[in-house]
Design an enzyme around this catalytic site. Structure first.
Site, PDB file in Angstrom:
ATOM      1  N   CYS A  58      21.079  58.280   1.634  1.00  0.00           N
ATOM      2  CA  CYS A  58      20.394  57.216   2.377  1.00  0.00           C
ATOM      3  C   CYS A  58      19.587  56.327   1.423  1.00  0.00           C
ATOM      4  O   CYS A  58      20.161  55.680   0.564  1.00  0.00           O
ATOM      5  CB  CYS A  58      19.549  57.808   3.502  1.00  0.00           C
ATOM      6  SG  CYS A  58      19.052  56.561   4.725  1.00  0.00           S
ATOM      7  N   GLU A 107      23.334  65.918   6.136  1.00  0.00           N
ATOM      8  CA  GLU A 107      22.616  67.032   6.757  1.00  0.00           C
ATOM      9  C   GLU A 107      22.513  66.875   8.272  1.00  0.00           C
ATOM     10  O   GLU A 107      22.169  67.831   8.977  1.00  0.00           O
ATOM     11  CB  GLU A 107      21.215  67.176   6.140  1.00  0.00           C
ATOM     12  CG  GLU A 107      20.192  66.153   6.553  1.00  0.00           C
ATOM     13  CD  GLU A 107      20.270  64.837   5.802  1.00  0.00           C
ATOM     14  OE1 GLU A 107      19.353  64.008   5.978  1.00  0.00           O
ATOM     15  OE2 GLU A 107      21.235  64.626   5.042  1.00  0.00           O
ATOM     16  N   HIS A 157      23.681  60.416   6.520  1.00  0.00           N
ATOM     17  CA  HIS A 157      22.960  61.673   6.335  1.00  0.00           C
ATOM     18  C   HIS A 157      23.925  62.846   6.521  1.00  0.00           C
ATOM     19  O   HIS A 157      24.212  63.232   7.655  1.00  0.00           O
ATOM     20  CB  HIS A 157      21.818  61.795   7.348  1.00  0.00           C
ATOM     21  CG  HIS A 157      20.680  60.878   7.086  1.00  0.00           C
ATOM     22  ND1 HIS A 157      19.610  61.231   6.282  1.00  0.00           N
ATOM     23  CD2 HIS A 157      20.435  59.610   7.513  1.00  0.00           C
ATOM     24  CE1 HIS A 157      18.756  60.226   6.226  1.00  0.00           C
ATOM     25  NE2 HIS A 157      19.229  59.232   6.956  1.00  0.00           N
TER      26      HIS A 157
END
Length: 212
Positions: free
Chosen positions: A84, A194, A192
């Protein structure tokens, strides 16, 4: 001795989510979240996450000498993953906050999404938030992930003016932008991983075993 993976802590990353996802993806590696430049320099692999304004990000990196640690990791050939704002900070320049010079590991420029409407005439919201398809260019970190898989994005600024051979993935949100960048031992993503369910976890697993 277990390989060490350092997550750069400069007070602006989503460190809890990134750290937990890396621990889940790890295969015996030790995940360390640190703001100590010496720890970053000594790590076998480095993850550089980020959220927030680029001016604050770069200012804190320089104040804590984390910028030099990241540049050292890149120069020495160890795997480096930007996420990001971590990806945007690796570019040469961002137009956010009236213009900020970044770390310069890629020649790309970071620019705000323009005011635009979709095919139905609806104004497209900024930030670009939610799931979107990523068009892949060949790279080991995409192994096991189908082309045009969806990843989770949250951003108002996007990377453009990248050399085609360094764009590892692209995405469309009114305009086409670099969703992933790659050069040598460096890989960076605007989305992202995650927060991107199974495909994001596979990408992290691929990074943790990547031998550039």
């Amino acid at each position: 001795m277990a390989e060490t993976v350092a997550v750069v802590d400069y007070g602006m990353g989503n460190l809890h989510s990134a750290g937990k996802a890396l621990e889940k993806a790890a295969n015996g590696q030790k995940i360390v979240i640190s703001s100590d430049p010496a720890v970053i320099r000594a790590a076998d692999r480095v993850v550089f996450p980020g959220v927030g304004a680029i001016r604050d990000c770069i200012a804190v990196l320089r104040e804590r000498e984390l910028d030099q640690a990241i540049l050292s990791v890149a120069a020495e050939g160890r795997p480096l993953l930007g996420i990001c704002v971590g990806m945007q900070a690796l570019m040469s320049h961002s137009e956010e906050n009236d213009g900020v010079d970044c770390l310069g590991l890629f020649p790309g420029v970071v620019r705000r999404f323009p005011d635009q409407v979709d095919e139905l005439g609806h104004r497209m919201k900024v930030p670009h938030m939610g799931w979107n398809q990523v068009r892949q260019a060949p790279h080991p970190l995409w192994e096991g992930i189908p082309d045009f898989s969806r990843f989770y994005f949250v951003h108002s600024y996007h990377v453009v003016e990248m050399p085609e051979n360094q764009v590892a993935g692209s995405c469309d949100y009114g305009v086409r932008f670099a969703a992933a960048a790659a050069r040598g031992n460096i890989f960076a993503v605007q989305f992202h991983p995650e927060k991107s369910a199974p495909h994001g976890l596979v990408l992290l697993e691929n990074f943790l075993r990547w031998q550039p």
